[in-house]
Motif scaffolding. Sequence first.
Motif, mmCIF file in Angstrom:
data_model
loop_
_atom_site.group_PDB
_atom_site.id
_atom_site.type_symbol
_atom_site.label_atom_id
_atom_site.label_comp_id
_atom_site.label_asym_id
_atom_site.label_seq_id
_atom_site.Cartn_x
_atom_site.Cartn_y
_atom_site.Cartn_z
ATOM 1 N N LEU A 27 18.013 10.744 4.357
ATOM 2 C CA LEU A 27 17.987 11.090 2.934
ATOM 3 C C LEU A 27 17.087 10.171 2.114
ATOM 4 N N VAL A 28 16.853 8.966 2.581
ATOM 5 C CA VAL A 28 16.225 7.932 1.740
ATOM 6 C C VAL A 28 15.025 7.303 2.454
ATOM 7 N N SER A 29 13.925 7.156 1.716
ATOM 8 C CA SER A 29 12.820 6.355 2.249
ATOM 9 C C SER A 29 12.281 5.440 1.163
ATOM 10 N N LYS A 30 11.768 4.292 1.578
ATOM 11 C CA LYS A 30 11.280 3.294 0.637
ATOM 12 C C LYS A 30 9.761 3.348 0.586
ATOM 13 N N GLN A 31 9.221 3.160 -0.602
ATOM 14 C CA GLN A 31 7.770 3.144 -0.782
ATOM 15 C C GLN A 31 7.395 1.976 -1.686
ATOM 16 N N VAL A 32 6.340 1.273 -1.353
ATOM 17 C CA VAL A 32 5.810 0.228 -2.226
ATOM 18 C C VAL A 32 4.685 0.873 -3.029
ATOM 19 N N ILE A 33 4.794 0.846 -4.355
ATOM 20 C CA ILE A 33 3.783 1.555 -5.165
ATOM 21 C C ILE A 33 2.767 0.613 -5.800
ATOM 22 N N GLY A 34 2.971 -0.689 -5.643
ATOM 23 C CA GLY A 34 2.000 -1.612 -6.232
ATOM 24 C C GLY A 34 2.488 -3.038 -6.132
ATOM 25 N N THR A 35 1.696 -3.925 -6.709
ATOM 26 C CA THR A 35 1.980 -5.364 -6.693
ATOM 27 C C THR A 35 1.895 -5.873 -8.124
ATOM 28 N N SER A 36 2.844 -6.717 -8.512
ATOM 29 C CA SER A 36 2.886 -7.243 -9.879
ATOM 30 C C SER A 36 1.839 -8.325 -10.090
ATOM 31 N N PHE A 37 1.700 -8.755 -11.341
ATOM 32 C CA PHE A 37 0.749 -9.824 -11.674
ATOM 33 C C PHE A 37 0.995 -11.073 -10.826
ATOM 34 N N GLU A 38 2.258 -11.423 -10.639
ATOM 35 C CA GLU A 38 2.593 -12.630 -9.862
ATOM 36 C C GLU A 38 2.705 -12.364 -8.366
ATOM 37 N N GLY A 39 2.404 -11.118 -7.956
ATOM 38 C CA GLY A 39 2.305 -10.845 -6.526
ATOM 39 C C GLY A 39 3.553 -10.261 -5.865
ATOM 40 N N ARG A 40 4.518 -9.834 -6.670
ATOM 41 C CA ARG A 40 5.718 -9.218 -6.085
ATOM 42 C C ARG A 40 5.489 -7.724 -5.851
ATOM 43 N N SER A 41 6.182 -7.156 -4.864
ATOM 44 C CA SER A 41 6.002 -5.727 -4.632
ATOM 45 C C SER A 41 6.880 -4.913 -5.588
ATOM 46 N N ILE A 42 6.336 -3.766 -5.989
ATOM 47 C CA ILE A 42 7.041 -2.821 -6.866
ATOM 48 C C ILE A 42 7.447 -1.662 -5.964
ATOM 49 N N GLU A 43 8.761 -1.473 -5.815
ATOM 50 C CA GLU A 43 9.273 -0.574 -4.793
ATOM 51 C C GLU A 43 10.134 0.518 -5.382
ATOM 52 N N LEU A 44 10.056 1.708 -4.758
ATOM 53 C CA LEU A 44 10.959 2.788 -5.146
ATOM 54 C C LEU A 44 11.592 3.408 -3.918
ATOM 55 N N LEU A 45 12.702 4.099 -4.145
ATOM 56 C CA LEU A 45 13.322 4.885 -3.089
ATOM 57 C C LEU A 45 13.133 6.359 -3.417
ATOM 58 N N LYS A 46 12.723 7.119 -2.419
ATOM 59 C CA LYS A 46 12.651 8.578 -2.536
ATOM 60 C C LYS A 46 13.909 9.130 -1.882
ATOM 61 N N ILE A 47 14.686 9.882 -2.672
ATOM 62 C CA ILE A 47 15.961 10.388 -2.179
ATOM 63 C C ILE A 47 15.925 11.907 -2.186
ATOM 64 N N GLY A 48 16.232 12.519 -1.053
ATOM 65 C CA GLY A 48 16.281 13.973 -0.977
ATOM 66 C C GLY A 48 16.318 14.389 0.472
ATOM 67 N N LYS A 49 16.858 15.574 0.704
ATOM 68 C CA LYS A 49 16.886 16.089 2.074
ATOM 69 C C LYS A 49 15.450 16.309 2.531
#
Length: 305
Positions: A27-49
């Motif tokens: 149901l769930v997968s993780k995606q990194v969509i970018g990197t912040s100014f200080e170098g941290r990853s910006i992450e989201l979860l895609k939820i759906g069948k």
Amino acid sequence: AHSYEKYNSLETIQAWMSTMASTNAALVSKQVIGTSFEGRSIELLKIGKKTSTTKPAIFLDCGIHAREWVSPAFCQWFIKEAVSTYGADSQMTSLLDQMDVYVLPVINVDGYVHTFTTDRLWRKTRSRRAGTSCIGADPNRNFDAGWCTLGASSNPCSDTYCGSSPESEVEVKAVADFIRKNKATIKAYLTIHSYSQLLLFPYSYTYNLCKDHSELLSVAEGAASALRSLYNTRYTSGPGAATIYPAAGGSDDWAYDLGVKYSYTFELRDTGRYGFLLPESQIKPTCQETMLAVKYIAAHVQKNL
Ligand code: 0X9
Ligand code: ZN
């Protein structure tokens, strides 16, 4: 340790996201969509069948403003509810069978970390630029929607600094790029802030009413009454400019003008007693009632696919 009824650190949230994706892989997968100014990853979860065809989607983000801690808490709560009620709650099952929900728990990762380590009431990003010692821009003034024309400041030291240009903040650019890339499938944009108990929709960069004003207002009023049914929490609905204040460069107006009709900004609890410092004891009731409003909007979106 991670808790749905506590304000979790970014590190705890990101570790929890990885666990959620690996333990709910159907149901769930993780995606990194970018990197912040200080170098941290910006992450989201895609939820759906998972299906062979691309599904229509809802985009839900939290944590644009660093100090609004109940916002990331809600995105985490939503993910828990989605995963734990899929297959048992008929509405959630139907939603995740037909649509995907992209949930981005913390957009402003650097700012969020700064509120844990240094300044609890920090709002902006943490970007630095030549020519000023002031740090950061307001990510919700940095989208390309009437950018810096109204209710925003061009002073880098202001808490509502619009940034040096639209999408100058890499965190804003990451979200805008993701939504542009998935523009054909994203049918609703929901963004969670605090506080004031409002359900806002476009426009905020002008007092003009948007093309879909009457539909957006009636859906907002339905959502607010669903929310109120649980603990009698009262929300006000309306277009941003007239309901809170005129302010250009917001994500809701930008998404709407890109073509995402169902574009809403939530301002969660409370109305000022605790403000940004909402006690952890209010996380659960706030999230429970907000779920009813989000599910009301999702049902309307699904009905109109
Ligand atoms: O000022 C904001 O960005 C939001 N309020 S907050 O207290 N969370 O900072 C309201 C945003 C409403 N929408 C736009 N101004 N586009
Ligand atoms: Zn905010």
